[in-house]
Design a protein around this motif. Structure first.
Motif, PDB file in Angstrom:
ATOM      1  N   ASN A  30       5.590  -0.570 -15.820  1.00 18.27           N
ATOM      2  CA  ASN A  30       4.957   0.159 -16.918  1.00 18.27           C
ATOM      3  C   ASN A  30       3.779   1.008 -16.437  1.00 18.27           C
ATOM      4  OD1 ASN A  30       3.465  -2.005 -16.214  1.00 18.27           O
ATOM      5  ND2 ASN A  30       3.007  -2.691 -18.293  1.00 18.27           N
ATOM      6  N   HIS A  31       3.978   1.759 -15.355  1.00 19.44           N
ATOM      7  CA  HIS A  31       2.873   2.559 -14.819  1.00 19.44           C
ATOM      8  C   HIS A  31       2.435   3.666 -15.770  1.00 19.44           C
ATOM      9  CE1 HIS A  31       1.321   6.132 -12.638  1.00 19.44           C
ATOM     10  NE2 HIS A  31       0.509   5.222 -12.153  1.00 19.44           N
ATOM     11  N   ARG A  32       1.124   3.813 -15.880  1.00 17.12           N
ATOM     12  CA  ARG A  32       0.555   4.959 -16.586  1.00 17.12           C
ATOM     13  C   ARG A  32      -0.448   5.606 -15.644  1.00 17.12           C
ATOM     14  NH1 ARG A  32      -2.675   3.959 -20.518  1.00 17.12           N
ATOM     15  NH2 ARG A  32      -2.388   5.950 -21.553  1.00 17.12           N
ATOM     16  N   CYS A  60       2.938   0.967 -10.482  1.00 16.77           N
ATOM     17  CA  CYS A  60       3.662   1.602  -9.389  1.00 16.77           C
ATOM     18  C   CYS A  60       4.395   2.833  -9.929  1.00 16.77           C
ATOM     19  CB  CYS A  60       4.666   0.595  -8.814  1.00 16.77           C
ATOM     20  SG  CYS A  60       5.860   1.331  -7.699  1.00 16.77           S
ATOM     21  N   MET A  61       4.256   3.934  -9.215  1.00 16.75           N
ATOM     22  CA  MET A  61       4.805   5.211  -9.691  1.00 16.75           C
ATOM     23  C   MET A  61       6.288   5.387  -9.363  1.00 16.75           C
ATOM     24  SD  MET A  61       1.445   5.368  -8.804  1.00 16.75           S
ATOM     25  CE  MET A  61       1.264   6.048  -7.176  1.00 16.75           C
ATOM     26  N   PHE A  62       6.883   4.371  -8.713  1.00 18.47           N
ATOM     27  CA  PHE A  62       8.275   4.496  -8.273  1.00 18.47           C
ATOM     28  C   PHE A  62       9.262   4.586  -9.445  1.00 18.47           C
ATOM     29  CE2 PHE A  62      12.294   2.259  -7.280  1.00 18.47           C
ATOM     30  CZ  PHE A  62      12.787   3.078  -6.281  1.00 18.47           C
ATOM     31  N   TYR A  63       9.001   3.804 -10.486  1.00 16.35           N
ATOM     32  CA  TYR A  63      10.013   3.667 -11.545  1.00 16.35           C
ATOM     33  C   TYR A  63      10.150   4.897 -12.421  1.00 16.35           C
ATOM     34  CZ  TYR A  63       9.313  -0.999  -9.935  1.00 16.35           C
ATOM     35  OH  TYR A  63       9.185  -2.073  -9.118  1.00 16.35           O
ATOM     36  N   LYS A  95      -2.614   9.100  -1.288  1.00 15.05           N
ATOM     37  CA  LYS A  95      -2.222   9.593  -2.616  1.00 15.05           C
ATOM     38  C   LYS A  95      -1.757   8.442  -3.499  1.00 15.05           C
ATOM     39  CE  LYS A  95       0.621  13.151  -1.902  1.00 15.05           C
ATOM     40  NZ  LYS A  95       0.686  13.452  -0.470  1.00 15.05           N
ATOM     41  N   THR A  96      -0.913   7.564  -2.943  1.00 16.12           N
ATOM     42  CA  THR A  96      -0.374   6.512  -3.810  1.00 16.12           C
ATOM     43  C   THR A  96      -1.461   5.508  -4.214  1.00 16.12           C
ATOM     44  OG1 THR A  96       0.338   5.147  -1.943  1.00 16.12           O
ATOM     45  CG2 THR A  96       1.928   6.720  -2.813  1.00 16.12           C
ATOM     46  N   ARG A  97      -2.386   5.252  -3.307  1.00 12.69           N
ATOM     47  CA  ARG A  97      -3.496   4.364  -3.682  1.00 12.69           C
ATOM     48  C   ARG A  97      -4.301   4.983  -4.826  1.00 12.69           C
ATOM     49  NH1 ARG A  97      -6.147   1.364   1.590  1.00 12.69           N
ATOM     50  NH2 ARG A  97      -4.216   0.448   2.331  1.00 12.69           N
ATOM     51  N   ALA A  98      -4.504   6.301  -4.740  1.00 19.24           N
ATOM     52  CA  ALA A  98      -5.272   6.973  -5.786  1.00 19.24           C
ATOM     53  C   ALA A  98      -4.512   6.979  -7.114  1.00 19.24           C
ATOM     54  CB  ALA A  98      -5.599   8.401  -5.365  1.00 19.24           C
ATOM     55  N   GLY A  99      -3.197   6.858  -7.042  1.00 20.49           N
ATOM     56  CA  GLY A  99      -2.414   6.860  -8.274  1.00 20.49           C
ATOM     57  C   GLY A  99      -1.507   8.070  -8.403  1.00 20.49           C
ATOM     58  N   LEU A 100      -1.391   8.815  -7.305  1.00 22.73           N
ATOM     59  CA  LEU A 100      -0.493   9.968  -7.306  1.00 22.73           C
ATOM     60  C   LEU A 100       0.780   9.589  -6.552  1.00 22.73           C
ATOM     61  CD1 LEU A 100       0.027  13.007  -7.819  1.00 22.73           C
ATOM     62  CD2 LEU A 100      -1.199  13.485  -5.705  1.00 22.73           C
TER      63      LEU A 100
END
Lengths: 419, 292, 196
Positions: free
Chosen positions: B192-194, B201-204, B228-233
């Protein structure tokens, strides 16, 4: 005579025409283009957030912010938190600062017969890049600003880290650029007084004086700036007369036969953009004083660019102090982009001046995209009768070397220009 | 020790690799060990006009940007410049994704624009004779440490193990997913990433390509602080031949099942594990990380 | 040795399935199952420690049985349309040959969730079967045959339909043999899921 001007994020060819030993007209040619606007056509609108930072390796972040704002202006009633706005402003400030350091130590120094100060360029610009990375994950080429806000959440520890990067950068300015405490420099209102300070900036300014270049590089004394935020004001300045009532609809882009770059004008006139323009419109007292004494010359232009480092560091501190961490970083748009048919514009202040993006979306797909970069404003290549800003600034100079200095005082970005 | 001479040649580029390189933290040491005979930003003994008109002694040729014979520097086709210097250098390094695979500027409209050896994942016949000399350090931009340490490996005559795209395995055997601070949300299928949150997690849903993108972004952090992924991108897959894919902020799914799965993990394995982990609710991962 | 134990376990599960189908789940006890196999109750506990454990093992056994059948179909180089038909066929065939299996799935597993709450959460115990259905869907969409939609809206349509038919058959309402419906049902399901 034709001279290839190198290391301006690419090259440009300047064709100098002399008359009675003085430069009479300079033709500016950019030799390539990368067709970013075409690359964008047919792509999903949000993909522009990934593609556009890649317009430019040194000011790509400005392109990201311009993209997200252009996309957001396609929506009606889009919500954006103050926190997200401030964070975007901060990262853009950091990019501007990074640019100015690189320009000063890498581009300007050699023009005064000095060795490039690579480490003085990279040390503070790395600090600024770190500050961007705290929010965006990396620099260059993050896409962290998305429609509805920013992707990151910020904690108190992040803020502390940022404050350290900023104070470390301020300290670098105090130890190197202008050797005095920031407060003294920021409140200085006398351009000539700066000549008595120690530091790399006063050294350069003294050099300008010594070489009798104080009044060189003057152009139309016409400035414009469209990017508006909590620090920069929108407006134009004609010989110190500032008005804020300007509209993007009077900005026109036109093709030129001889170059891949396009001309940009406002109400059919060429205007200078960049730190000097911003300082004039913001009525910065130190720059106003330089302008009063030396006009829109290289002295004022160089001073304005470097001075902006300290101003933006100072303003960034305030922005950070005012961040409300309880606000959301991101508010999801109520409408899905795939349902959107709209046109959006944005104007932001990039390191070199006003950057304009315009996007046309059809059901979430980019139908058309137009980018006007700051260097296009300053380097518009006019005819001899109607010269562009930098062309005019070079007229009347004795030699090509000084002309190159004047040309580069605009901090030319070839990649941006040939997007 | 003699300085290693490097020619940094930009083709169809944004100079992003140039500026990423300037973020290398130990620049002073680097400049003591290497000398640029030409660099887009750093001053060099020679001008671009010297480079294209003469043959300057050089050890390593770095190429940044997509390549097309139509694209010229100082009025000379970049292909001609590459041909000339590739003969005299010891190694060639394609810096960034454009020079390696074509990248963003593969679409710039010049005739046959591609990377040096690859057009996306297709191997090219041109320059095939240079393959043994080439190392690719892809990424948009390249990570400064990946570039610089590869240059040091060349200087020290270390034989690097390369993958099929000539990328040093020491950097590209990892996936960007390795070391991401959001890993647990992936492992336990909390989908449920926002945006704008530390969690998720931005994968889904949001197109993160980290589990199937080769790179060390979360092992060797960017600007030494973040990724980037740690930051949320989402990871945009910028080190891969397919960069840039389309619709980058959304995950391509077939009947709600992600089309691209972690590299090397079979669909049946992935779905079986996903089915099991999804059945459990892990409270710690359902709530705010830093809660009241 | 281990294989022998596995075979015996399978025998017990089969016997239990038949008893559950004829006597009902709650009224069938471990001694009943032991008796039907002529085993001692003590020995029975060597295989399954409790009825709940047995119940969970049975559902895994069924899932694995059907999963393997579906996997064979998924691994064939045939169109999604043909796969659809084969899945319907194998499901109905199982319902005819081993009615107790489908019956257990529909009447016991789905309606006595409290029995299956520990270590059988969600779809863990039917994972093998569901994974193959997912692969059938995923590949169908990927090759352009099926329309992209939420997994559960497609899963519900497919499994609900088949389950419903088997239920009707169990209630002796269906006028014809289950196999007589394969073509029409496969056609209906494919049409409903298809991208066209």
């Amino acid at each position: 005579m034709i001279k290839l001007i190198e290391k301006i994020e690419g090259e440009a060819k300047l064709n100098f025409n002399f008359k009675e030993g003085k430069i009479d007209f300079v033709d500016i040619e950019f030799m390539s283009t990368r067709n970013i606007e075409n690359i964008l056509k047919g792509k999903n609108a949000f993909d522009a957030l990934v593609i556009n930072p890649r317009v430019c390796g040194i000011c790509g972040h400005a392109h990201l912010i311009a993209t997200v704002q252009a996309l957001e202006s396609c929506y009606e009633n889009l919500e954006l938190s103050n926190k997200a706005k401030s964070i975007r402003e901060l990262t853009l400030n950091f990019e501007l600062i990074q640019n100015h350091f690189k320009w000063f130590y890498l581009t300007l120094f050699p023009l005064f017969g000095k060795k490039q100060e690579i480490l003085k360029a990279t040390y503070p610009s790395q600090l600024m890049a770190k500050a961007i990375a705290v929010f965006g994950g990396q620099y260059p080429h993050t896409s962290y600003a998305i429609v509805g806000g920013v992707v990151c959440e910020i904690t108190h520890m992040d803020i502390i880290k940022l404050q350290h990067y900023i104070s470390q950068t301020s300290k670098f300015v105090e130890d190197n650029l202008v050797k005095t405490d920031s407060k003294t420099f920021l409140t200085c209102k006398d351009a000539d007084a700066l000549l008595d300070y120690e530091g790399d900036l006063p050294d350069i300014l003294r050099e300008i004086k010594k070489m009798n270049l104080l009044g060189h590089g003057k152009s139309y004394d016409r400035f414009i700036s469209f990017g508006q935020n909590s620090y920069f004001k929108k407006g134009k300045s004609l010989k110190t007369k500032v008005s804020h009532n300007i509209s993007l609809e009077h900005v026109k882009e036109s093709d030129i036969a001889s170059s891949f770059a396009k001309n940009v004008s406002f109400k059919d006139e060429y205007y200078e953009v960049g730190p000097l323009a911003r300082a004039m419109i913001n009525k910065n007292q130190l720059i106003a004083d330089a302008h009063k004494k030396y006009g829109d010359s290289i002295f004022s232009r160089i001073l304005a660019r470097v001075c902006e480092i300290s101003k933006l560091l100072e303003h960034s501190k305030k922005l950070i102090d005012n961040l409300d961490l309880n606000e959301p970083s991101y508010i999801e748009p109520s409408m899905d982009i795939s349902k959107l048919n709209s046109i959006g514009y944005s104007a932001v202040e990039a390191a070199r001046g006003t950057l304009i993006h315009k996007v046309e979306i059809e059901e979430g797909i980019i139908k058309n995209y137009e980018i006007i970069t700051p260097t296009q404003w300053n380097l518009s290549g006019g005819t001899k009768e109607k010269q562009g800003v930098s062309q005019k600034a070079m007229v009347g100079l004795d030699d090509v070397k000084t002309a190159e200095l004047v040309f580069k005082s605009f901090d030319v970005c070839s990649v941006c220009t040939t997007h | 020790m003699k300085k290693t001479k490097v020619l940094w040649l930009s083709a169809i580029a944004c100079n992003g690799n140039t500026h990423s390189f300037l973020n290398y933290p130990f620049m002073e040491q680097f400049l003591e060990d290497f000398e640029f005979i030409y660099h887009p930003v750093i001053d060099s003994k020679y001008s671009l006009e010297d480079i294209v008109s003469k043959e300057i002694t050089c050890d390593i040729l770095l190429i940044e940007g997509a390549i097309s014979k139509e694209f010229k520097r100082a009025d000379v086709s970049v292909v001609k410049i590459i041909e000339k210097y590739s003969k005299i250098v010891q190694k060639i390094v394609t810096v960034g994704t454009c020079a390696t695979f074509g990248g963003i500027f593969r679409e710039s409209g010049y005739e046959n624009t591609s990377g040096l050896h690859f057009d996306q994942d297709k191997q090219l016949k041109e320059f095939q004779y240079l393959r043994d000399k080439t190392i690719s350090v892809s990424g948009c931009p390249v990570h400064p440490e990946v570039l610089v340490n590869t240059l040091y490996a060349i200087k020290k005559s270390i034989t690097l193990k390369l993958d099929n795209f000539l990328r040093p395995k020491e950097f590209y055997a990892y996936t960007v997913h390795n070391g991401c601070t959001r890993n647990e949300y992936f492992e336990y299928k909390v989908d449920n990433h926002r945006f704008g949150e530390l969690e998720g997690c931005m994968f889904y849903d949001h197109g993160c390509q980290a589990p199937f993108t080769h790179g060390s972004c979360n092992k060797i952090l960017w600007n030494e602080v973040n990724s980037k992924t740690r930051a949320g991108l989402s990871c945009m897959g910028c080190t891969e031949p397919t960069f840039p894919k389309r619709n980058l902020f959304s995950t391509k799914k077939n009947m709600a099942i992600p089309e691209n799965l972690p590299v090397g993990v079979g669909k049946r394995v992935y779905l079986t594990l996903a089915g099991i982990t999804k059945a459990f609710k892990i409270d710690r991962l359902e709530k705010k990380l830093i809660d009241d | 040795m281990l294989k022998k134990k596995e075979n015996k376990k399978e025998l017990i599960m089969q016997a239990a399935l038949e008893l559950f189908a004829s006597k009902g789940f709650y009224t069938t006890t471990i001694p009943d199952i032991a008796a039907s196999l002529k085993m001692s109750v003590g020995n029975m506990y060597n295989y399954f420690k409790s009825k709940d454990i047995l119940a969970k093992e049975i559902i895994k056994y069924i899932s694995s049985y059907l999963g393997n059948k579906l996997r064979e179909i998924n691994e064939q180089e045939i169109s999604t349309k043909e796969k659809t038909r084969k899945i319907v066929e194998i499901y109905f065939k199982t319902a005819s040959l081993k009615p107790e299996m489908i019956d257990y799935f529909l009447r016991i597993y789905l309606s006595n969730r409290e029995v299956f709450k520990d270590s059988c959460e969600g779809m863990i115990c039917v994972n093998e079967f569901v994974t193959e259905i997912m692969i059938y869907f995923e590949e169908g969409v990927k090759c352009g045959d099926l329309r992209e939609q939420d997994f559960f809206s497609a899963f519900g349509l497919f499994m609900g339909y088949l389950g419903g038919m088997v239920f009707l058959k169990g209630e002796n309402i269906l006028p014809k043999d289950l196999n007589d419906y394969i073509d029409d049902i496969a056609f209906n399901i494919y049409k409903a899921l298809s991208a066209e």
